[in-house]
Design an enzyme around this catalytic site. Sequence first.
Site, PDB file in Angstrom:
ATOM      1  N   LYS A 265      -0.844   8.164   2.171  1.00 14.15           N
ATOM      2  CA  LYS A 265      -0.519   9.555   2.180  1.00 14.15           C
ATOM      3  C   LYS A 265       0.672   9.826   3.328  1.00 14.15           C
ATOM      4  O   LYS A 265       1.741  10.349   3.045  1.00 14.15           O
ATOM      5  CB  LYS A 265      -1.670  10.421   2.990  1.00 14.15           C
ATOM      6  N   GLU A 266       0.790   8.693   4.315  1.00 10.63           N
ATOM      7  CA  GLU A 266       1.851   8.997   5.250  1.00 10.63           C
ATOM      8  C   GLU A 266       2.887   7.773   5.229  1.00 10.63           C
ATOM      9  O   GLU A 266       4.025   7.722   5.932  1.00 10.63           O
ATOM     10  CB  GLU A 266       1.256   8.995   6.684  1.00 10.63           C
TER      11      GLU A 266
ATOM     12  N   ASP B  61      -7.603   7.280  14.605  1.00 13.58           N
ATOM     13  CA  ASP B  61      -8.012   7.034  13.431  1.00 13.58           C
ATOM     14  C   ASP B  61      -8.676   5.874  12.967  1.00 13.58           C
ATOM     15  O   ASP B  61      -8.454   5.006  12.095  1.00 13.58           O
ATOM     16  CB  ASP B  61      -6.637   7.305  12.502  1.00 13.58           C
TER      17      ASP B  61
ATOM     18  N   SER C 216       0.779  -1.181   0.168  1.00 20.04           N
ATOM     19  CA  SER C 216      -0.086  -0.180   0.078  1.00 20.04           C
ATOM     20  C   SER C 216       0.965   1.214  -0.150  1.00 20.04           C
ATOM     21  O   SER C 216       1.895   1.254   0.633  1.00 20.04           O
ATOM     22  CB  SER C 216      -1.036   0.167   1.105  1.00 20.04           C
TER      23      SER C 216
HETATM   24  P1  ADP Z   1      -1.428   4.422   6.533  1.00 23.39           P
HETATM   25  O1  ADP Z   1      -1.000   5.193   7.874  1.00 23.39           O
HETATM   26  O2  ADP Z   1      -0.763   4.660   5.413  1.00 23.39           O
HETATM   27  O3  ADP Z   1      -3.048   4.103   6.545  1.00 23.39           O
HETATM   28  P2  ADP Z   1      -1.513   1.564   7.526  1.00 23.39           P
HETATM   29  O4  ADP Z   1      -0.726   1.221   8.560  1.00 23.39           O
HETATM   30  O5  ADP Z   1      -2.969   1.854   7.830  1.00 23.39           O
HETATM   31  O6  ADP Z   1      -0.773   2.933   6.985  1.00 23.39           O
HETATM   32  O7  ADP Z   1      -1.007   0.670   6.383  1.00 23.39           O
HETATM   33  C1  ADP Z   1      -1.801   0.734   5.101  1.00 23.39           C
HETATM   34  C2  ADP Z   1      -2.156  -0.362   4.619  1.00 23.39           C
HETATM   35  O8  ADP Z   1      -1.159  -1.377   4.461  1.00 23.39           O
HETATM   36  C3  ADP Z   1      -3.335  -0.983   5.077  1.00 23.39           C
HETATM   37  O9  ADP Z   1      -4.656  -0.558   4.855  1.00 23.39           O
HETATM   38  C4  ADP Z   1      -3.185  -2.584   4.975  1.00 23.39           C
HETATM   39  O10 ADP Z   1      -3.722  -2.805   3.704  1.00 23.39           O
HETATM   40  C5  ADP Z   1      -1.748  -2.536   4.960  1.00 23.39           C
HETATM   41  N1  ADP Z   1      -0.921  -3.212   6.143  1.00 23.39           N
HETATM   42  C6  ADP Z   1      -0.472  -2.290   7.100  1.00 23.39           C
HETATM   43  N2  ADP Z   1       0.203  -3.261   8.179  1.00 23.39           N
HETATM   44  C7  ADP Z   1       0.070  -4.199   7.650  1.00 23.39           C
HETATM   45  C8  ADP Z   1       0.258  -5.617   8.133  1.00 23.39           C
HETATM   46  N3  ADP Z   1       0.912  -5.773   9.264  1.00 23.39           N
HETATM   47  N4  ADP Z   1      -0.213  -6.734   7.456  1.00 23.39           N
HETATM   48  C9  ADP Z   1      -0.840  -6.667   6.368  1.00 23.39           C
HETATM   49  N5  ADP Z   1      -1.019  -5.502   5.843  1.00 23.39           N
HETATM   50  C10 ADP Z   1      -0.781  -4.354   6.335  1.00 23.39           C
HETATM   51 MG    MG Z   2      -4.594   3.423   7.525  1.00 20.96          MG
END
Ligand code: ADP
Ligand code: MG
Length: 515
Positions: free
Chosen positions: A265-266, A405, A262
């Site tokens: 934004k951050e 969030d 993924s």
């Molecule tokens: P952001 O701050 O960019 O939203 P996230 O922590 O929500 O970052 O991660 C973005 C995406 O990456 C999540 O929506 C998920 O699909 C995937 N993701 C993040 N951490 C994990 C993980 N530990 N295992 C599987 N997918 C993950």
């Molecule tokens: Mg997220």
Amino acid sequence: MEGSGGEALVAAVASTAAPKSPWGKVGVGAAAPCSLADVMSEELAQELSRADTGTQDEALSLEFLAVEGAVPGPVGDTESDVLLAKLLQMEFDREHDALLRREQDKLNRDSKVSISFENYRMSHPYEDSDSSEEEVDWQDTQHDPYRAAKPQPFPRCGFTGRGKSMTTKHDEALCGRKNTARMEHFPPEFCSGDGIQMDLKLSNQVFNVLKQHSQAEQRRSARLHEKKEHSTSDQAMDARTRLLLYKMVNAGVLESISGCISTGKESVVFHAAGGRMENKEVPSECAVKVFKTTLNEFKNRDKYIKDDYRFKDRFSKLNPRKVIRMWAEKEMHNLARMRAVGIRCPEVVLLKKHVLVMSFLGEGQVPAPKLKEARLSSAQLSLAYEQVVQMMLTLFHGCNLVHADLSEYNLLWHRGEVWLIDVSQSVEPTHPHGLEFLYRDCRNVSQFFRKAGVPEALDEQDLFNLVSGLSIAAKGEAEFLAEVEQQEKMHEGHAHGLRRKGVAVNPAAVASLAQ
Ligand code: ADP
Ligand code: MG
């Protein structure tokens, strides 16, 4: 051109009929009725050929013929006549251009205004790369006749001439020309147009505006370059991040980094195959979260960290790049707290600067779907709702955290259960806006499950009261939020006092005190 060019043509064609022509065998004895030679004066041709024998033109033309293989065809063929005519025309044009140039140089020598005869030059299609030495001079930039002469430096006294013909160094036209010449010093990428040939005079005011603009543009492009070099952009990582990941693979913590899951934004999240560590077991599949080092997005989120008493003191002293590392650190601490009380969330493997390695939720490199995307039956949805509410309660009372969030985008459906991710912005309930963040979380959860058709889903206000342990009675959203803010102020004062005394804050106790 046509007038004099025509004469040259006449001469050329005439020459083809001469028995002792300088053009060698060309046209000798040609008697074809339609040959141009027939309509030309033979006498004149002979006269010219005698006079011209051995001239430069001849040599050049013969050479040209040899190169082109333009040996005339059978008698009566007029092609060679045309060719010769064109050849002579070319010579004529050259002479004409040379004359023009001399004329132009003479005129410009003592004049303030330079004149260009460029538009009167003869351009001839036969002028090829095989140019004479004269033409090389023509292109010599140092002596470019079309280049505006640089204004001469002014004498020290600040004026030239006397009486009426006096010119001071403030002379408008003079300054204007000087300004135009100064445009040469603008950065090359700054397009200043081609004013050189028109004797452009820039007023001081216009020049200053252009100069300022060119400097601003230069600074901007330098900043852009810097940003590109040092930022983790959507697709590509910056050199530092690549190095960090490379080191992790090199040290064997990660077996390999396979692909991007993924780009938010951050952060950018990658899938990686786990390796080994001395004192810790590394999961076979890992998620690598790289916090973006472009600072813009994080600026909007300062409030989550600078008012968090855990990071407050450090925040003010750090440069923005280090603040981003704090986000990664914050996520690590929050995940650890959550796992400690049994909340389903990724397990932290390693933190290096702004790169956080954690266990991967999903299988075979396919990440678990977000609740937003998961296709759940109504029974699964009811279960998910129940689990989410339980998680919120445990988070608030067991971890002393508000997610801040929480939504269907940060809840993953993995192995038939809900898992919580993305906790870098989570704060303690005593944060000055902690309860407002909780209210927003409750609204997201409530709206999602209600829309999904879960009958037992509470509305946001009831959910808020349930999770926080408060019992705010106000019904309209504005009044409810006003009450929430009121509670925050009381919370903050009390929690602040307790923290100063070094007492651990139990939010449930604070909540009951506040009631
Ligand atoms: P952001 O701050 O960019 O939203 P996230 O922590 O929500 O970052 O991660 C973005 C995406 O990456 C999540 O929506 C998920 O699909 C995937 N993701 C993040 N951490 C994990 C993980 N530990 N295992 C599987 N997918 C993950
Ligand atoms: Mg997220």
